[in-house]
Design a protein around this motif. Sequence first.
Motif, PDB file in Angstrom:
ATOM      1  N   PRO A  14       0.817  -1.220   0.000  1.00  0.00           N
ATOM      2  CA  PRO A  14       0.000   0.000   0.000  1.00  0.00           C
ATOM      3  C   PRO A  14       0.848   1.267   0.000  1.00  0.00           C
ATOM      4  N   LEU A  15       0.269   2.326  -0.520  1.00  0.00           N
ATOM      5  CA  LEU A  15       0.840   3.661  -0.388  1.00  0.00           C
ATOM      6  C   LEU A  15       0.244   4.339   0.838  1.00  0.00           C
ATOM      7  N   GLY A  28      -2.047   1.626  -4.122  1.00  0.00           N
ATOM      8  CA  GLY A  28      -0.855   0.804  -3.934  1.00  0.00           C
ATOM      9  C   GLY A  28      -0.812  -0.259  -5.012  1.00  0.00           C
ATOM     10  N   THR A  29       0.007  -1.255  -4.807  1.00  0.00           N
ATOM     11  CA  THR A  29       0.192  -2.262  -5.843  1.00  0.00           C
ATOM     12  C   THR A  29       0.228  -3.658  -5.238  1.00  0.00           C
ATOM     13  N   SER A  30       0.015  -4.665  -6.070  1.00  0.00           N
ATOM     14  CA  SER A  30       0.077  -6.067  -5.653  1.00  0.00           C
ATOM     15  C   SER A  30       1.121  -6.777  -6.519  1.00  0.00           C
ATOM     16  N   LYS A  31       2.020  -7.497  -5.875  1.00  0.00           N
ATOM     17  CA  LYS A  31       3.127  -8.152  -6.554  1.00  0.00           C
ATOM     18  C   LYS A  31       3.204  -9.615  -6.135  1.00  0.00           C
ATOM     19  N   THR A  32       4.017 -10.376  -6.855  1.00  0.00           N
ATOM     20  CA  THR A  32       4.300 -11.758  -6.479  1.00  0.00           C
ATOM     21  C   THR A  32       5.787 -11.902  -6.192  1.00  0.00           C
ATOM     22  N   HIS A 366       1.610 -10.258   2.856  1.00  0.00           N
ATOM     23  CA  HIS A 366       0.857 -11.396   2.320  1.00  0.00           C
ATOM     24  C   HIS A 366      -0.484 -11.517   3.044  1.00  0.00           C
ATOM     25  N   ARG A 367      -0.490 -11.345   4.364  1.00  0.00           N
ATOM     26  CA  ARG A 367      -1.759 -11.368   5.109  1.00  0.00           C
ATOM     27  C   ARG A 367      -2.687 -10.268   4.609  1.00  0.00           C
ATOM     28  N   HIS A 368      -2.133  -9.101   4.331  1.00  0.00           N
ATOM     29  CA  HIS A 368      -2.943  -7.999   3.808  1.00  0.00           C
ATOM     30  C   HIS A 368      -3.594  -8.410   2.491  1.00  0.00           C
ATOM     31  N   HIS A 372      -7.611  -8.736   2.265  1.00  0.00           N
ATOM     32  CA  HIS A 372      -8.253  -7.633   1.532  1.00  0.00           C
ATOM     33  C   HIS A 372      -8.324  -7.851   0.030  1.00  0.00           C
ATOM     34  N   GLY A 373      -7.646  -8.887  -0.473  1.00  0.00           N
ATOM     35  CA  GLY A 373      -7.576  -9.067  -1.907  1.00  0.00           C
ATOM     36  C   GLY A 373      -6.571  -8.119  -2.521  1.00  0.00           C
TER      37      GLY A 373
END
Length: 393
Positions: A14-15, A28-32, A366-368, A372-373
């Motif tokens: 998140p930002l 924010g962004t989601s990464k692997t 990862h929990r976030h 929250h997806g």
Amino acid sequence: MKITTVTVTPVNIPLETPFLWTGGYYPGTSKTIVEVTTDEGLTGLGEAPSAHLAPVIQSLALRIIGKDPLDIAGIESICIPPWQIVQNTDDSSIVAAFGGLEIALWDLRGKTWNQPLYRLLGGAVRKEIPFTEYFAFRVRKDGIGGEMDPRAVADYCVRMKEENGSTFFEGKLIQGDPRLEIETVKAIREAIGPDAMIRLDSNMQWSLSTARRVLREIEPFDVRNYEDPVATFEEMALLRRHSSIPFSTHVPDIRRAVALGVPDSIVVNFAVLGGINRAVRFIGACEAMGVGFWCYSGDAGICTAAYLHMSAAMPWIHEPSQSLFRWQIADVITGGPFRQANNVIAVPEGPGLGVELDRDALNRWHRHYVEHGPMDHFYTPENPGHFRRLPLN
């Protein structure tokens, strides 16, 4: 040496507060995150550009257990079908997924030979790597942000200049209001002076006719580059007739860029290109054809480290890359996020990428993601549940 395990972990980054972009709010962004472990106890770190690639990477992981991690070409041959067919008849998610995995293999190479990545790429032509500060119209949250008018955005840029020595700025001025963008560019230039860099990113918000007007009005304020002012390369070619401001894009189609003469630069993530090997070749092609190249922002720390090493080793990456570092709450590396001072960050000197995984941070974000997806980049408060359509104006 053999690969024993591949661990794949989607995370949210998140930002501190969302900013406005063409699709809506950007929180924010989601990464692997990818960890490749060997039977000699070494682990390489990689990062793919989105969380939805996690199951694709997991499917690739089944193919490479027991393989030699230093044989990157051999591993690519069992992971990716012919490049041209994938791009032409299917989506390219497998390419980006492999890119995140391949970065981890390069990290392993460096750790195996106890050398930083930039040395494996031929050595450093620079060790202080430039990045821009970012500005945008931002939502106010917990006393942070709230820059929603020209004066506030300009004041934020002045504060970054005073506090961090920043003179490279890039940002999005996206509300679909041409006059607001023009007035904000004017305010920023007056506030930070004639020598600081201003780059803009429109995320394709303008129609061709509106872009003509906006670029005509902002050209006197010495804009270094304008990213994706319109939706297609063909429209950029028409826009070029009316403006001398250089253009860039996130679309890595160098053939069309050369054929049409625009955009002037390509701004992209290495994993999107298929990893370090392919990025080296792509940047070499850009250099041969006179097309600029730098890196975009919004990473979890691992891919940022790859940017640092590649920018250290590749003479052609001479423009500052984008940066959201100042707005990131955290990432997944020890001591992160990176923060530039006087426009630059030093390339890490440790083996491989030179960064270590912060296990607590990885678990937290990862929990976030699980709770929250993935981060929603397309929430539009004026019309919840609906997606915007381009152009905004």
